[in-house]
Design a protein around this motif. Structure first.
Motif, PDB file in Angstrom:
ATOM      1  N   PRO A  34     -14.878  87.430 -38.363  1.00 27.48           N
ATOM      2  CA  PRO A  34     -15.222  86.215 -39.112  1.00 27.48           C
ATOM      3  C   PRO A  34     -13.961  85.410 -39.386  1.00 27.48           C
ATOM      4  CG  PRO A  34     -15.297  88.136 -40.546  1.00 27.48           C
ATOM      5  CD  PRO A  34     -15.122  88.663 -39.141  1.00 27.48           C
ATOM      6  N   ARG A  35     -14.120  84.097 -39.507  1.00 28.37           N
ATOM      7  CA  ARG A  35     -12.966  83.222 -39.684  1.00 28.37           C
ATOM      8  C   ARG A  35     -13.020  82.511 -41.028  1.00 28.37           C
ATOM      9  NH1 ARG A  35     -10.521  82.991 -34.599  1.00 28.37           N
ATOM     10  NH2 ARG A  35      -8.937  81.579 -35.427  1.00 28.37           N
ATOM     11  N   ILE A  36     -11.831  82.347 -41.609  1.00 28.28           N
ATOM     12  CA  ILE A  36     -11.661  81.608 -42.854  1.00 28.28           C
ATOM     13  C   ILE A  36     -10.903  80.320 -42.548  1.00 28.28           C
ATOM     14  CG2 ILE A  36     -10.582  81.600 -45.144  1.00 28.28           C
ATOM     15  CD1 ILE A  36     -10.861  84.654 -45.158  1.00 28.28           C
ATOM     16  N   LEU A  37     -11.408  79.206 -43.071  1.00 31.49           N
ATOM     17  CA  LEU A  37     -10.720  77.922 -42.931  1.00 31.49           C
ATOM     18  C   LEU A  37     -10.129  77.524 -44.281  1.00 31.49           C
ATOM     19  CD1 LEU A  37      -9.970  75.280 -41.461  1.00 31.49           C
ATOM     20  CD2 LEU A  37     -12.251  74.412 -42.081  1.00 31.49           C
ATOM     21  N   PHE A  38      -8.820  77.278 -44.298  1.00 32.81           N
ATOM     22  CA  PHE A  38      -8.143  76.790 -45.494  1.00 32.81           C
ATOM     23  C   PHE A  38      -7.953  75.280 -45.379  1.00 32.81           C
ATOM     24  CE2 PHE A  38      -6.921  81.245 -45.407  1.00 32.81           C
ATOM     25  CZ  PHE A  38      -7.019  81.610 -46.745  1.00 32.81           C
ATOM     26  N   ALA A  83     -11.145  70.086 -37.878  1.00 28.43           N
ATOM     27  CA  ALA A  83     -10.796  71.444 -38.315  1.00 28.43           C
ATOM     28  C   ALA A  83     -11.977  72.398 -38.200  1.00 28.43           C
ATOM     29  CB  ALA A  83     -10.284  71.411 -39.753  1.00 28.43           C
ATOM     30  N   MET A  84     -13.188  71.887 -38.441  1.00 29.78           N
ATOM     31  CA  MET A  84     -14.379  72.733 -38.453  1.00 29.78           C
ATOM     32  C   MET A  84     -15.065  72.843 -37.099  1.00 29.78           C
ATOM     33  SD  MET A  84     -16.013  71.366 -42.057  1.00 29.78           S
ATOM     34  CE  MET A  84     -17.337  72.582 -42.139  1.00 29.78           C
ATOM     35  N   ALA A  85     -14.665  72.016 -36.146  1.00 24.84           N
ATOM     36  CA  ALA A  85     -15.433  71.867 -34.917  1.00 24.84           C
ATOM     37  C   ALA A  85     -15.453  73.102 -34.025  1.00 24.84           C
ATOM     38  CB  ALA A  85     -14.905  70.673 -34.128  1.00 24.84           C
ATOM     39  N   LYS A  86     -14.382  73.873 -34.021  1.00 20.40           N
ATOM     40  CA  LYS A  86     -14.265  74.965 -33.048  1.00 20.40           C
ATOM     41  C   LYS A  86     -15.080  76.201 -33.423  1.00 20.40           C
ATOM     42  CE  LYS A  86      -9.698  73.865 -31.188  1.00 20.40           C
ATOM     43  NZ  LYS A  86      -8.416  74.456 -30.745  1.00 20.40           N
ATOM     44  N   TYR A  87     -15.298  76.415 -34.722  1.00 24.25           N
ATOM     45  CA  TYR A  87     -15.895  77.679 -35.158  1.00 24.25           C
ATOM     46  C   TYR A  87     -16.918  77.461 -36.263  1.00 24.25           C
ATOM     47  CZ  TYR A  87     -11.702  79.471 -32.863  1.00 24.25           C
ATOM     48  OH  TYR A  87     -10.706  79.732 -31.950  1.00 24.25           O
ATOM     49  N   ASP A  88     -17.819  78.414 -36.380  1.00 20.44           N
ATOM     50  CA  ASP A  88     -18.689  78.500 -37.547  1.00 20.44           C
ATOM     51  C   ASP A  88     -17.970  79.388 -38.559  1.00 20.44           C
ATOM     52  OD1 ASP A  88     -20.711  76.950 -36.458  1.00 20.44           O
ATOM     53  OD2 ASP A  88     -21.717  78.666 -35.539  1.00 20.44           O
ATOM     54  N   VAL A 116     -17.745  67.531 -51.374  1.00 23.98           N
ATOM     55  CA  VAL A 116     -18.503  68.786 -51.451  1.00 23.98           C
ATOM     56  C   VAL A 116     -19.811  68.655 -50.678  1.00 23.98           C
ATOM     57  CG1 VAL A 116     -19.804  70.294 -53.001  1.00 23.98           C
ATOM     58  CG2 VAL A 116     -17.487  69.601 -53.603  1.00 23.98           C
ATOM     59  N   LYS A 117     -20.509  67.545 -50.866  1.00 23.91           N
ATOM     60  CA  LYS A 117     -21.766  67.326 -50.149  1.00 23.91           C
ATOM     61  C   LYS A 117     -21.513  67.301 -48.638  1.00 23.91           C
ATOM     62  CE  LYS A 117     -24.061  64.704 -53.826  1.00 23.91           C
ATOM     63  NZ  LYS A 117     -24.600  63.368 -54.212  1.00 23.91           N
ATOM     64  N   PHE A 118     -20.405  66.693 -48.255  1.00 26.97           N
ATOM     65  CA  PHE A 118     -20.040  66.638 -46.836  1.00 26.97           C
ATOM     66  C   PHE A 118     -19.791  68.039 -46.279  1.00 26.97           C
ATOM     67  CE2 PHE A 118     -16.408  66.677 -43.890  1.00 26.97           C
ATOM     68  CZ  PHE A 118     -16.954  65.988 -42.811  1.00 26.97           C
ATOM     69  N   LEU A 119     -19.013  68.839 -46.993  1.00 27.77           N
ATOM     70  CA  LEU A 119     -18.734  70.206 -46.531  1.00 27.77           C
ATOM     71  C   LEU A 119     -20.021  71.014 -46.413  1.00 27.77           C
ATOM     72  CD1 LEU A 119     -15.510  71.197 -48.528  1.00 27.77           C
ATOM     73  CD2 LEU A 119     -15.676  70.599 -46.101  1.00 27.77           C
ATOM     74  N   LYS A 120     -20.901  70.872 -47.378  1.00 29.59           N
ATOM     75  CA  LYS A 120     -22.165  71.610 -47.348  1.00 29.59           C
ATOM     76  C   LYS A 120     -23.018  71.186 -46.152  1.00 29.59           C
ATOM     77  CE  LYS A 120     -24.379  72.504 -51.194  1.00 29.59           C
ATOM     78  NZ  LYS A 120     -24.277  73.969 -51.289  1.00 29.59           N
ATOM     79  N   SER A 121     -22.926  69.936 -45.780  1.00 27.06           N
ATOM     80  CA  SER A 121     -23.715  69.449 -44.642  1.00 27.06           C
ATOM     81  C   SER A 121     -23.113  69.856 -43.303  1.00 27.06           C
ATOM     82  CB  SER A 121     -23.832  67.920 -44.699  1.00 27.06           C
ATOM     83  OG  SER A 121     -22.594  67.294 -44.396  1.00 27.06           O
ATOM     84  N   GLN A 122     -21.807  70.133 -43.284  1.00 30.23           N
ATOM     85  CA  GLN A 122     -21.114  70.428 -42.037  1.00 30.23           C
ATOM     86  C   GLN A 122     -20.901  71.920 -41.787  1.00 30.23           C
ATOM     87  OE1 GLN A 122     -19.969  68.011 -39.721  1.00 30.23           O
ATOM     88  NE2 GLN A 122     -21.210  66.639 -40.962  1.00 30.23           N
ATOM     89  N   LYS A 123     -20.903  72.704 -42.824  1.00 31.14           N
ATOM     90  CA  LYS A 123     -20.562  74.123 -42.694  1.00 31.14           C
ATOM     91  C   LYS A 123     -21.650  74.908 -41.977  1.00 31.14           C
ATOM     92  CE  LYS A 123     -22.492  75.836 -47.085  1.00 31.14           C
ATOM     93  NZ  LYS A 123     -23.417  76.820 -46.486  1.00 31.14           N
TER      94      LYS A 123
END
Length: 222
Positions: A34-38, A83-88, A116-123
């Motif tokens: 699993p991956r963590i994004l900072f 930053a988020m595009a490569k991995y879940d 926050v709303k954006f991150l929730k929609s993209q994660k």
């Protein structure tokens, strides 16, 4: 990978004299963990190299997007998508608070809620969001611990706590971690950055918190 752009001012967005953003994806050949994004500013960039080996021993790979973008800068959204595009990502740690000083606390809160709303929609569907409180703004004057701007940090942290509570997002209190012995951990008097002791303190603290959150999340999902 880095983006540099000169400062500019528009009706919709105000930037600093210079802006910076950089990305780092670690152990890209390893898809087994699993991956963590900072996501954060130069504080994230400081502790990233120290926290990665700790979390790798716990079974995680770590990525990083660090930037000076304010919470209302449209570029923050575009770059977060990169930053988020490569991995879940399994866990997304984020902070924004030591830049964008043209914003009052209401504007900051509105921008943070939108992000926050954006991150929730993209994660990824089951990804864990974790917010870190902004670290102190020390004074460079002899005999004075905090600069006047630290009051803005406290106000931002206060509204951030309320927003994270609304969305049930765990909060990591980095402010409370380093503030009691700030002189011991600061890189120099008045510097918002940290020496190696401070970096190690934050790395250990954050990694322990995140591993526990991940374990609790897995238990509750079963």
């Amino acid at each position: 990978m880095a983006f540099l752009s000169p400062g500019c001012t528009t009706q919709k967005n105000i930037r600093e004299g210079y802006e910076w953003s950089d990305f780092f994806w670690r152990n890209e050949e390893d898809a087994s963990k699993p991956r963590i994004l900072f996501i954060g500013n130069s504080i994230v960039r400081q502790f990233y190299d120290d926290i990665c080996p700790i979390l790798e021993k716990e079974g995680f790979n770590c990525d990083r997007y660090s930037s000076s973008r304010s919470i209302v800068d449209p570029a923050l959204y575009r770059e977060t998508k990169i930053a988020m595009a490569k991995y879940d990502h399994t866990v997304i740690y984020f902070n924004n608070g030591l830049h964008g000083w043209h914003l009052n606390v209401e504007q900051y809160g509105k921008g943070l809620r939108k992000y926050v709303k954006f991150l929730k929609s993209q994660k990824a569907k089951n990804a864990i969001l974790v917010f870190a409180l902004t670290t102190p703004y020390p004074s460079n004057k002899p005999g004075e611990k905090m600069a006047p701007r630290n009051l803005e940090v406290l106000n931002r942290n206060g509204i951030a706590r309320k927003i994270m509570k609304e969305y049930d997002i765990p909060v990591i209190d980095l402010y409370g971690l380093v503030e009691p012995e700030l002189d011991k951990y600061s890189k120099s008097k008045g510097d918002v950055h940290y020496n190696q002791k401070g970096i190690e303190l934050m790395s250990d603290y954050i990694s322990n918190k995140m591993v526990k959150l991940f374990e609790e999340h897995n238990k509750s999902s079963k």
